[in-house]
Motif scaffolding. Structure first.
Motif, PDB file in Angstrom:
ATOM      1  N   GLU A 185      50.708  40.118  38.980  1.00 50.20           N
ATOM      2  CA  GLU A 185      50.903  39.884  37.550  1.00 50.20           C
ATOM      3  C   GLU A 185      49.802  38.986  36.983  1.00 50.20           C
ATOM      4  N   VAL A 186      49.448  37.943  37.733  1.00 51.51           N
ATOM      5  CA  VAL A 186      48.393  37.041  37.275  1.00 51.51           C
ATOM      6  C   VAL A 186      47.052  37.775  37.202  1.00 51.51           C
ATOM      7  N   GLU A 192      43.089  41.190  31.441  1.00 50.82           N
ATOM      8  CA  GLU A 192      43.337  41.277  29.997  1.00 50.82           C
ATOM      9  C   GLU A 192      42.529  40.226  29.238  1.00 50.82           C
ATOM     10  N   VAL A 193      42.461  39.017  29.802  1.00 50.17           N
ATOM     11  CA  VAL A 193      41.687  37.953  29.170  1.00 50.17           C
ATOM     12  C   VAL A 193      40.200  38.308  29.150  1.00 50.17           C
ATOM     13  N   LEU A 194      39.692  38.830  30.263  1.00 49.92           N
ATOM     14  CA  LEU A 194      38.286  39.210  30.346  1.00 49.92           C
ATOM     15  C   LEU A 194      37.949  40.312  29.343  1.00 49.92           C
ATOM     16  N   GLU A 195      38.822  41.306  29.252  1.00 43.94           N
ATOM     17  CA  GLU A 195      38.574  42.407  28.324  1.00 43.94           C
ATOM     18  C   GLU A 195      38.594  41.929  26.879  1.00 43.94           C
ATOM     19  N   SER A 196      39.483  40.968  26.593  1.00 48.95           N
ATOM     20  CA  SER A 196      39.556  40.414  25.236  1.00 48.95           C
ATOM     21  C   SER A 196      38.313  39.574  24.926  1.00 48.95           C
ATOM     22  N   GLU A 201      36.296  47.197  28.498  1.00 42.30           N
ATOM     23  CA  GLU A 201      37.194  47.369  29.626  1.00 42.30           C
ATOM     24  C   GLU A 201      36.476  47.047  30.936  1.00 42.30           C
ATOM     25  N   PHE A 202      37.242  46.527  31.882  1.00 42.47           N
ATOM     26  CA  PHE A 202      36.734  46.273  33.228  1.00 42.47           C
ATOM     27  C   PHE A 202      37.523  47.159  34.191  1.00 42.47           C
ATOM     28  N   PRO A 203      36.946  48.241  34.681  1.00 45.45           N
ATOM     29  CA  PRO A 203      37.678  49.130  35.598  1.00 45.45           C
ATOM     30  C   PRO A 203      38.079  48.385  36.861  1.00 45.45           C
TER      31      PRO A 203
END
Length: 240
Positions: A185-186, A192-196, A201-203
């Motif tokens: 989950e973490v 999500e934080v990186l993509e924001s 997107e980070f595959p």
């Protein structure tokens, strides 16, 4: 008299796999070289030929096991059983039978890669060997056993995949999955934080992301146990 002495064939699936009844009347799938050769329903199973006894609990599990076992040599099952027995003795635990299936399946494709010369270095070898040293050493022993006893031409690179099979099996054997679920989950939130932050997107299935995840898992494991690195990273000076 052993459990295998009372088994009776219900259906011959192929020369090496049969459906049989156990001593208590439950149905099991048996694999072994020549186990079903010139046999028919109602005949006794030759216990000396049995390599492994599988006990499916549902119809779906039976179909999955049946389809897998009829397409694999019983020798691979035997080597996988040998590896699992050695690992259980090493760690004084009992693994689910699914580990035998997973290892046997890996052995089949590992041998194909070795025979066709398509073995490539595993990108996470360094991370996995440091993160799971005990499991990695057991994996190296497993490869040695497969070569010596099973005469399987495995590559040293297969140690990483076998290590991860052990890691998953240990988690299920000890029911210690809560930390794994929390870590998952973490990790999802981190991406999500990186993509924001970067607006892209980070595959999560490429090599770079896999390396990143492995480093984070290592950090989470050390944080949970309160351990720190024994050595501090060296800072290389640049310039005069």
């Amino acid at each position: 008299m052993t459990r295998e002495d009372h088994m009776e064939i219900v259906k011959v699936l192929n020369n090496n796999v049969v459906l049989a009844t156990d001593s208590d009347g439950s149905q099991v799938i048996l694999t072994g070289r020549g186990l079903g050769f010139q046999k028919s329903a109602g005949q006794r199973v030759d216990p000396a030929k049995i390599v492994e006894v599988f006990t499916p609990s549902t119809r779906e599990e039976y179909v999955t096991l049946r389809d897998f076992l009829v397409n694999i040599s019983p020798e691979y099952i035997g080597v996988a059983r040998m590896i699992v027995d050695a690992a259980q003795a090493e760690w004084q635990t009992t693994f689910q039978q699914a580990l035998i299936v997973a290892l046997a399946d890996h052995l089949v494709f590992a041998v194909k890669r070795a025979e066709t010369g398509t073995v490539t270095p595993h990108p996470l070898k360094g991370e996995v060997s440091h993160l799971f040293p005990n499991e990695y050493q057991m994996a190296r022993r497993s490869i040695a056993m497969a070569r010596e006893v099973g005469r399987l031409p495995l590559s040293d690179e297969d140690a990483v995949a076998i290590t991860l099979h052990f890691v998953n099996a240990i988690a299920f054997a000890t029911n210690d999955l809560s930390q794994t679920f929390a870590m998952t989950e973490v990790l999802s939130q981190v991406f999500e934080v990186l993509e924001s932050a970067y607006g892209r997107e980070f595959p999560t299935d490429d090599i770079n992301s896999a390396r990143f995840v492995t480093h984070l898992r290592y950090f989470f494991s050390r944080a949970a146990s309160g351990q720190q690195l024994a050595e501090q990273p060296r800072v290389q000076r640049v310039g005069p």
